[in-house]
Design a protein around this motif. Structure first.
Motif, mmCIF file in Angstrom:
data_model
loop_
_atom_site.group_PDB
_atom_site.id
_atom_site.type_symbol
_atom_site.label_atom_id
_atom_site.label_comp_id
_atom_site.label_asym_id
_atom_site.label_seq_id
_atom_site.Cartn_x
_atom_site.Cartn_y
_atom_site.Cartn_z
ATOM 1 N N ASP A 23 0.778 -1.056 -0.219
ATOM 2 C CA ASP A 23 0.124 -0.040 -0.052
ATOM 3 C C ASP A 23 0.944 1.408 -0.068
ATOM 4 O OD1 ASP A 23 -2.320 -1.508 -0.105
ATOM 5 O OD2 ASP A 23 -2.534 -1.562 2.165
ATOM 6 N N GLY A 24 1.618 1.231 -0.760
ATOM 7 C CA GLY A 24 2.496 2.617 -1.136
ATOM 8 C C GLY A 24 3.798 2.696 -0.059
ATOM 9 N N ALA A 25 4.113 1.689 0.510
ATOM 10 C CA ALA A 25 5.395 2.101 1.548
ATOM 11 C C ALA A 25 5.939 0.658 1.252
ATOM 12 C CB ALA A 25 4.739 2.227 2.743
ATOM 13 N N ILE A 26 7.399 0.765 2.071
ATOM 14 C CA ILE A 26 7.980 -0.701 2.182
ATOM 15 C C ILE A 26 7.861 -0.864 3.963
ATOM 16 C CG2 ILE A 26 9.239 -0.479 0.195
ATOM 17 C CD1 ILE A 26 11.699 0.440 2.000
ATOM 18 N N GLU A 27 7.713 -2.282 4.300
ATOM 19 C CA GLU A 27 7.501 -2.493 5.640
ATOM 20 C C GLU A 27 8.183 -3.747 5.986
ATOM 21 O OE1 GLU A 27 2.888 -3.975 5.749
ATOM 22 O OE2 GLU A 27 3.300 -1.878 5.764
ATOM 23 N N THR A 28 8.401 -4.026 7.105
ATOM 24 C CA THR A 28 8.975 -5.140 8.055
ATOM 25 C C THR A 28 8.844 -5.261 9.402
ATOM 26 O OG1 THR A 28 10.732 -6.433 7.776
ATOM 27 C CG2 THR A 28 11.416 -4.221 8.395
ATOM 28 N N THR A 29 8.744 -6.216 9.874
ATOM 29 C CA THR A 29 8.432 -6.581 11.357
ATOM 30 C C THR A 29 9.953 -7.091 12.074
ATOM 31 O OG1 THR A 29 6.411 -6.488 11.043
ATOM 32 C CG2 THR A 29 7.241 -7.410 12.982
ATOM 33 N N PHE A 30 10.370 -6.702 12.825
ATOM 34 C CA PHE A 30 11.661 -7.492 13.494
ATOM 35 C C PHE A 30 10.923 -7.814 15.007
ATOM 36 C CE2 PHE A 30 13.351 -4.094 11.193
ATOM 37 C CZ PHE A 30 14.577 -4.931 10.329
ATOM 38 N N GLU A 31 11.774 -8.978 15.572
ATOM 39 C CA GLU A 31 11.353 -9.414 16.908
ATOM 40 C C GLU A 31 12.366 -9.626 17.733
ATOM 41 O OE1 GLU A 31 9.169 -13.549 18.807
ATOM 42 O OE2 GLU A 31 8.200 -12.645 16.811
ATOM 43 N N PHE A 32 12.405 -9.076 18.889
ATOM 44 C CA PHE A 32 13.503 -9.179 19.816
ATOM 45 C C PHE A 32 13.283 -10.252 20.942
ATOM 46 C CE2 PHE A 32 13.278 -5.353 17.491
ATOM 47 C CZ PHE A 32 14.530 -5.157 16.910
ATOM 48 N N LYS A 33 14.511 -10.409 21.922
ATOM 49 C CA LYS A 33 14.241 -10.943 23.028
ATOM 50 C C LYS A 33 13.250 -10.514 24.003
ATOM 51 C CE LYS A 33 17.643 -11.097 25.643
ATOM 52 N NZ LYS A 33 19.102 -11.240 26.293
ATOM 53 N N ASN A 34 13.117 -9.413 24.313
ATOM 54 C CA ASN A 34 12.152 -8.624 25.089
ATOM 55 C C ASN A 34 11.772 -7.330 24.773
ATOM 56 O OD1 ASN A 34 14.416 -7.338 26.236
ATOM 57 N ND2 ASN A 34 15.026 -9.123 27.425
ATOM 58 N N PHE A 35 11.113 -6.608 25.541
ATOM 59 C CA PHE A 35 10.864 -4.977 25.442
ATOM 60 C C PHE A 35 12.326 -4.221 25.358
ATOM 61 C CE2 PHE A 35 9.713 -0.973 27.285
ATOM 62 C CZ PHE A 35 8.984 -0.473 26.102
ATOM 63 N N GLY A 76 4.927 8.581 -1.943
ATOM 64 C CA GLY A 76 5.294 7.163 -2.307
ATOM 65 C C GLY A 76 6.617 6.874 -1.902
ATOM 66 N N VAL A 77 7.212 5.789 -2.324
ATOM 67 C CA VAL A 77 8.591 5.328 -2.067
ATOM 68 C C VAL A 77 9.687 5.860 -2.782
ATOM 69 C CG1 VAL A 77 10.054 3.035 -1.740
ATOM 70 C CG2 VAL A 77 7.531 3.271 -1.103
ATOM 71 N N THR A 78 10.911 6.209 -2.223
ATOM 72 C CA THR A 78 11.937 7.140 -2.862
ATOM 73 C C THR A 78 13.102 6.158 -2.465
ATOM 74 O OG1 THR A 78 12.343 8.502 -1.339
ATOM 75 C CG2 THR A 78 10.680 9.199 -2.998
ATOM 76 N N GLN A 79 14.281 6.815 -3.007
ATOM 77 C CA GLN A 79 15.791 6.199 -2.604
ATOM 78 C C GLN A 79 15.942 6.631 -1.295
ATOM 79 O OE1 GLN A 79 16.619 3.678 -4.766
ATOM 80 N NE2 GLN A 79 18.595 4.168 -4.187
ATOM 81 N N LYS A 80 15.129 7.583 -0.559
ATOM 82 C CA LYS A 80 15.495 7.949 0.733
ATOM 83 C C LYS A 80 15.169 6.753 1.723
ATOM 84 C CE LYS A 80 14.746 12.093 3.420
ATOM 85 N NZ LYS A 80 14.522 13.429 3.462
ATOM 86 N N ASP A 81 13.856 6.242 1.224
ATOM 87 C CA ASP A 81 13.346 4.945 2.106
ATOM 88 C C ASP A 81 14.299 3.847 2.068
ATOM 89 O OD1 ASP A 81 10.768 6.251 2.799
ATOM 90 O OD2 ASP A 81 10.509 6.215 0.407
ATOM 91 N N PHE A 82 14.755 3.864 0.904
ATOM 92 C CA PHE A 82 15.857 2.394 0.882
ATOM 93 C C PHE A 82 17.141 2.815 1.623
ATOM 94 C CE2 PHE A 82 12.693 1.310 -2.701
ATOM 95 C CZ PHE A 82 12.495 -0.022 -2.002
#
Length: 95
Positions: A23-35, A76-82
């Protein structure tokens, strides 16, 4: 900053692990050991965002960090996002 085409975005995404174009963006999710670990990484990312003058839409719930990047001025997405995504990856890998 020029808005990238979907073909350009797909090509750039090949260089990132776990990022998707949604939907017009790049996204990801990271999981860590704890908060504490998640918040520590968020702090490091925040300093990098300030240095690049580019800020993510992000959400933290306990040990999970979700990040969404797009350039509002370009609508939208640009080189700045990457560039920021690659910096975020470097921070995550250094942990």
């Amino acid at each position: 900053m020029k808005k990238l085409s979907e073909a350009e975005i797909s090509k750039e995404l090949e260089q990132l692990d776990g990022w998707e174009y949604v939907d017009g963006a790049i996204e990801t999710t990271f999981e860590f050991k704890n908060f504490k670990e998640a918040f520590s990484v968020m702090t490091r990312i925040a300093f990098e965002c300030e240095a690049q003058e580019h800020h993510p839409d992000w959400q933290n719930v306990y040990n999970t960090l979700s990040i969404r990047l797009n350039t509002h001025d370009a609508d939208g997405v640009t080189q700045k996002d990457f560039q920021l995504a690659k910096s975020i990856e470097d921070i995550i890998e250094s942990e």
